[in-house]
Design an enzyme around this catalytic site. Structure first.
Site, short mmCIF file in Angstrom:
data_model
loop_
_atom_site.label_atom_id
_atom_site.label_comp_id
_atom_site.label_asym_id
_atom_site.label_seq_id
_atom_site.Cartn_x
_atom_site.Cartn_y
_atom_site.Cartn_z
N LYS A 81 0.85 -1.19 0.00
CA LYS A 81 0.00 0.00 0.00
C LYS A 81 0.88 1.24 0.00
CE LYS A 81 -4.52 0.09 2.12
NZ LYS A 81 -5.26 0.09 3.37
O1 G3P Z 1 -8.52 0.43 4.29
C1 G3P Z 1 -8.72 1.77 4.60
C2 G3P Z 1 -9.72 1.89 5.67
O2 G3P Z 1 -9.37 1.01 6.68
C3 G3P Z 1 -9.93 3.23 6.29
O3 G3P Z 1 -11.10 3.12 7.02
O4 G3P Z 1 -12.81 3.72 8.64
O5 G3P Z 1 -10.42 4.42 9.02
O6 G3P Z 1 -11.79 5.51 7.24
P1 G3P Z 1 -11.56 4.26 8.03
#
Ligand code: G3P
Length: 213
Positions: A81
Protein backbone atom coordinates in the site's frame (compact mmCIF):
# COMPACT_ATOMS: atom_id res chain seq x y z
CA UNK A 1 -17.47 -9.10 -6.63
CA UNK A 2 -14.62 -9.74 -4.24
CA UNK A 3 -14.89 -9.01 -0.54
CA UNK A 4 -11.75 -8.28 1.45
CA UNK A 5 -11.58 -8.01 5.21
CA UNK A 6 -10.25 -4.65 6.42
CA UNK A 7 -8.44 -5.68 9.58
CA UNK A 8 -5.10 -6.77 11.02
CA UNK A 9 -6.79 -8.97 13.62
CA UNK A 10 -5.79 -12.58 13.09
CA UNK A 11 -8.79 -14.02 14.97
CA UNK A 12 -11.22 -12.08 12.74
CA UNK A 13 -9.35 -13.19 9.62
CA UNK A 14 -9.31 -16.86 10.72
CA UNK A 15 -13.06 -16.79 11.42
CA UNK A 16 -13.96 -15.36 8.01
CA UNK A 17 -11.14 -16.85 5.91
CA UNK A 18 -13.61 -19.29 4.26
CA UNK A 19 -15.47 -16.29 2.81
CA UNK A 20 -13.08 -13.45 2.11
CA UNK A 21 -10.96 -13.02 -1.01
CA UNK A 22 -8.22 -10.93 0.58
CA UNK A 23 -7.23 -8.66 3.47
CA UNK A 24 -6.29 -5.00 3.75
CA UNK A 25 -4.44 -3.45 6.66
CA UNK A 26 -3.19 0.04 7.46
CA UNK A 27 -0.92 1.43 10.20
CA UNK A 28 -3.90 2.33 12.44
CA UNK A 29 -5.34 -1.21 12.21
CA UNK A 30 -1.90 -2.76 12.87
CA UNK A 31 -1.36 -0.50 15.93
CA UNK A 32 -4.52 -1.97 17.55
CA UNK A 33 -2.91 -5.42 17.58
CA UNK A 34 0.07 -4.39 19.75
CA UNK A 35 2.32 -6.90 18.00
CA UNK A 36 5.30 -6.48 15.63
CA UNK A 37 4.04 -5.86 12.10
CA UNK A 38 6.28 -8.43 10.41
CA UNK A 39 4.93 -11.14 12.75
CA UNK A 40 1.28 -10.15 12.13
CA UNK A 41 1.76 -9.87 8.36
CA UNK A 42 3.43 -13.28 8.11
CA UNK A 43 0.58 -14.85 10.06
CA UNK A 44 -2.13 -13.20 7.94
CA UNK A 45 -0.42 -14.33 4.72
CA UNK A 46 -0.41 -17.86 6.09
CA UNK A 47 -4.19 -17.80 6.58
CA UNK A 48 -5.33 -15.99 3.43
CA UNK A 49 -4.36 -17.08 -0.09
CA UNK A 50 -5.62 -13.89 -1.72
CA UNK A 51 -3.97 -10.47 -1.74
CA UNK A 52 -2.93 -8.98 1.62
CA UNK A 53 -2.27 -5.23 1.60
CA UNK A 54 0.48 -3.92 3.87
CA UNK A 55 1.34 -0.22 4.00
CA UNK A 56 4.67 1.56 3.80
CA UNK A 57 5.35 4.40 6.24
CA UNK A 58 8.21 6.15 4.43
CA UNK A 59 7.19 9.28 2.55
CA UNK A 60 10.06 9.60 0.08
CA UNK A 61 10.24 7.63 -3.17
CA UNK A 62 13.36 5.62 -2.38
CA UNK A 63 12.25 4.88 1.20
CA UNK A 64 8.88 3.65 -0.07
CA UNK A 65 10.55 1.44 -2.68
CA UNK A 66 12.92 -0.01 -0.06
CA UNK A 67 10.05 -0.78 2.35
CA UNK A 68 7.93 -2.17 -0.49
CA UNK A 69 10.65 -4.63 -1.50
CA UNK A 70 10.97 -5.81 2.12
CA UNK A 71 7.20 -6.25 2.47
CA UNK A 72 6.95 -8.08 -0.85
CA UNK A 73 9.55 -10.58 0.39
CA UNK A 74 7.29 -11.64 3.31
CA UNK A 75 4.95 -13.64 1.03
CA UNK A 76 3.98 -13.80 -2.65
CA UNK A 77 0.47 -12.51 -1.91
CA UNK A 78 1.63 -9.26 -0.28
CA UNK A 79 0.36 -6.10 -1.99
CA UNK A 80 2.18 -2.94 -1.00
CA UNK A 81 0.00 0.00 0.00
CA UNK A 82 1.44 3.32 -1.13
CA UNK A 83 -0.09 6.71 -0.27
CA UNK A 84 -1.41 8.90 -3.09
CA UNK A 85 1.37 11.48 -3.29
CA UNK A 86 3.70 12.53 -6.11
CA UNK A 87 6.58 10.58 -4.53
CA UNK A 88 4.19 7.70 -3.97
CA UNK A 89 3.28 7.58 -7.65
CA UNK A 90 6.97 7.58 -8.61
CA UNK A 91 7.42 4.60 -6.30
CA UNK A 92 4.36 2.84 -7.79
CA UNK A 93 5.76 3.33 -11.30
CA UNK A 94 9.15 1.86 -10.30
CA UNK A 95 7.54 -1.03 -8.40
CA UNK A 96 5.29 -1.87 -11.37
CA UNK A 97 8.44 -2.41 -13.46
CA UNK A 98 9.63 -4.88 -10.78
CA UNK A 99 6.19 -6.57 -10.82
CA UNK A 100 5.57 -5.66 -7.18
CA UNK A 101 1.81 -5.33 -6.71
CA UNK A 102 0.64 -2.01 -5.28
CA UNK A 103 -2.52 -0.59 -3.73
CA UNK A 104 -2.69 3.20 -3.89
CA UNK A 105 -4.32 4.35 -0.69
CA UNK A 106 -5.84 7.57 0.67
CA UNK A 107 -7.56 8.27 -2.65
CA UNK A 108 -10.30 10.89 -2.41
CA UNK A 109 -10.88 11.97 -6.04
CA UNK A 110 -11.23 10.43 -9.49
CA UNK A 111 -8.24 12.44 -10.75
CA UNK A 112 -6.06 10.83 -8.08
CA UNK A 113 -7.35 7.42 -9.19
CA UNK A 114 -6.56 8.32 -12.82
CA UNK A 115 -2.93 9.12 -11.92
CA UNK A 116 -2.59 5.92 -9.87
CA UNK A 117 -3.78 3.86 -12.85
CA UNK A 118 -1.45 5.68 -15.26
CA UNK A 119 1.48 4.90 -12.93
CA UNK A 120 0.66 1.18 -13.03
CA UNK A 121 -1.06 0.64 -9.67
CA UNK A 122 -2.55 -2.84 -9.30
CA UNK A 123 -5.31 -1.53 -7.03
CA UNK A 124 -6.67 1.85 -6.03
CA UNK A 125 -8.52 2.49 -2.77
CA UNK A 126 -11.03 5.36 -2.68
CA UNK A 127 -11.93 6.04 0.98
CA UNK A 128 -15.69 6.40 0.69
CA UNK A 129 -16.44 6.75 4.43
CA UNK A 130 -13.92 9.53 4.94
CA UNK A 131 -15.24 11.36 1.84
CA UNK A 132 -18.76 11.14 3.30
CA UNK A 133 -17.41 12.37 6.68
CA UNK A 134 -16.00 15.45 4.95
CA UNK A 135 -19.41 16.23 3.42
CA UNK A 136 -18.67 14.68 0.02
CA UNK A 137 -20.18 11.73 -1.82
CA UNK A 138 -17.84 8.76 -1.43
CA UNK A 139 -19.77 6.42 -3.67
CA UNK A 140 -20.10 9.22 -6.22
CA UNK A 141 -16.29 9.23 -6.50
CA UNK A 142 -16.34 5.46 -7.10
CA UNK A 143 -19.04 6.02 -9.74
CA UNK A 144 -16.65 8.43 -11.50
CA UNK A 145 -13.57 6.18 -11.30
CA UNK A 146 -15.17 3.02 -12.72
CA UNK A 147 -16.14 4.43 -16.15
CA UNK A 148 -12.79 6.25 -16.46
CA UNK A 149 -10.97 2.94 -15.97
CA UNK A 150 -13.33 1.17 -18.39
CA UNK A 151 -12.99 3.96 -20.95
CA UNK A 152 -9.21 3.61 -21.17
CA UNK A 153 -8.95 -0.09 -20.40
CA UNK A 154 -6.81 0.42 -17.28
CA UNK A 155 -6.26 -2.92 -15.56
CA UNK A 156 -6.15 -1.22 -12.10
CA UNK A 157 -8.87 -2.62 -9.85
CA UNK A 158 -10.94 -0.44 -7.54
CA UNK A 159 -11.09 -1.46 -3.88
CA UNK A 160 -13.93 0.44 -2.21
CA UNK A 161 -12.36 1.26 1.17
CA UNK A 162 -13.27 3.06 4.38
CA UNK A 163 -16.57 1.16 4.26
CA UNK A 164 -18.69 2.07 7.28
CA UNK A 165 -22.01 0.26 6.82
CA UNK A 166 -23.83 -2.38 4.71
CA UNK A 167 -25.23 0.39 2.48
CA UNK A 168 -21.72 1.11 1.21
CA UNK A 169 -21.31 -2.58 0.25
CA UNK A 170 -24.67 -2.57 -1.54
CA UNK A 171 -23.83 0.60 -3.45
CA UNK A 172 -20.41 -0.79 -4.39
CA UNK A 173 -22.08 -3.94 -5.75
CA UNK A 174 -24.72 -1.95 -7.66
CA UNK A 175 -21.97 0.12 -9.28
CA UNK A 176 -20.11 -3.03 -10.27
CA UNK A 177 -17.02 -2.21 -8.18
CA UNK A 178 -14.74 -5.25 -8.42
CA UNK A 179 -13.76 -5.24 -4.72
CA UNK A 180 -14.92 -3.81 -1.39
CA UNK A 181 -12.81 -4.08 1.73
CA UNK A 182 -15.07 -4.36 4.73
CA UNK A 183 -14.50 -4.16 8.51
CA UNK A 184 -15.37 -7.32 10.48
CA UNK A 185 -18.48 -5.81 12.14
CA UNK A 186 -19.91 -4.64 8.80
CA UNK A 187 -19.25 -7.99 7.11
CA UNK A 188 -21.04 -9.85 9.91
CA UNK A 189 -24.06 -7.56 9.47
CA UNK A 190 -24.38 -8.61 5.81
CA UNK A 191 -25.55 -12.09 6.87
CA UNK A 192 -28.50 -10.86 8.87
CA UNK A 193 -32.04 -9.67 8.29
CA UNK A 194 -34.76 -9.43 10.99
CA UNK A 195 -37.18 -11.37 8.76
CA UNK A 196 -34.68 -14.21 8.34
CA UNK A 197 -34.42 -14.58 12.13
CA UNK A 198 -38.21 -14.30 12.59
CA UNK A 199 -38.74 -16.81 9.78
CA UNK A 200 -36.42 -19.38 11.37
CA UNK A 201 -38.13 -18.97 14.78
CA UNK A 202 -41.56 -19.44 13.17
CA UNK A 203 -40.51 -22.55 11.22
CA UNK A 204 -38.98 -24.12 14.35
CA UNK A 205 -42.15 -23.38 16.34
CA UNK A 206 -44.37 -24.90 13.66
CA UNK A 207 -42.07 -27.92 13.38
CA UNK A 208 -42.95 -28.80 16.98
CA UNK A 209 -46.56 -29.29 15.80
CA UNK A 210 -45.58 -31.94 13.24
CA UNK A 211 -46.56 -35.39 14.64
CA UNK A 212 -43.54 -37.54 15.46
CA UNK A 213 -43.38 -40.84 13.55
O1 G3P B 1 -8.52 0.43 4.29
C1 G3P B 1 -8.72 1.77 4.60
C2 G3P B 1 -9.72 1.89 5.67
O2 G3P B 1 -9.37 1.01 6.68
C3 G3P B 1 -9.93 3.23 6.29
O3 G3P B 1 -11.10 3.12 7.02
O4 G3P B 1 -12.81 3.72 8.64
O5 G3P B 1 -10.42 4.42 9.02
O6 G3P B 1 -11.79 5.51 7.24
P1 G3P B 1 -11.56 4.26 8.03
Amino acid sequence: MKLYLDTANVAEIRELSWLVDGVTTNPSLVAREKRPFSEVLGEICGIVRGPVSAEVVALDRDGMIREARELARVAPNVVVKIPMTEAGMQAVQALAREEVHTNVTLVFSANQALLAAKCGATYVSPFVGRIDDAGGDGMGVVAEILPIYRHYGFPTEVIVASVRHPGHVLQAALLGAPIATVPYEVLKKLFGHPLTEAGIARFLKDWQKVPKA
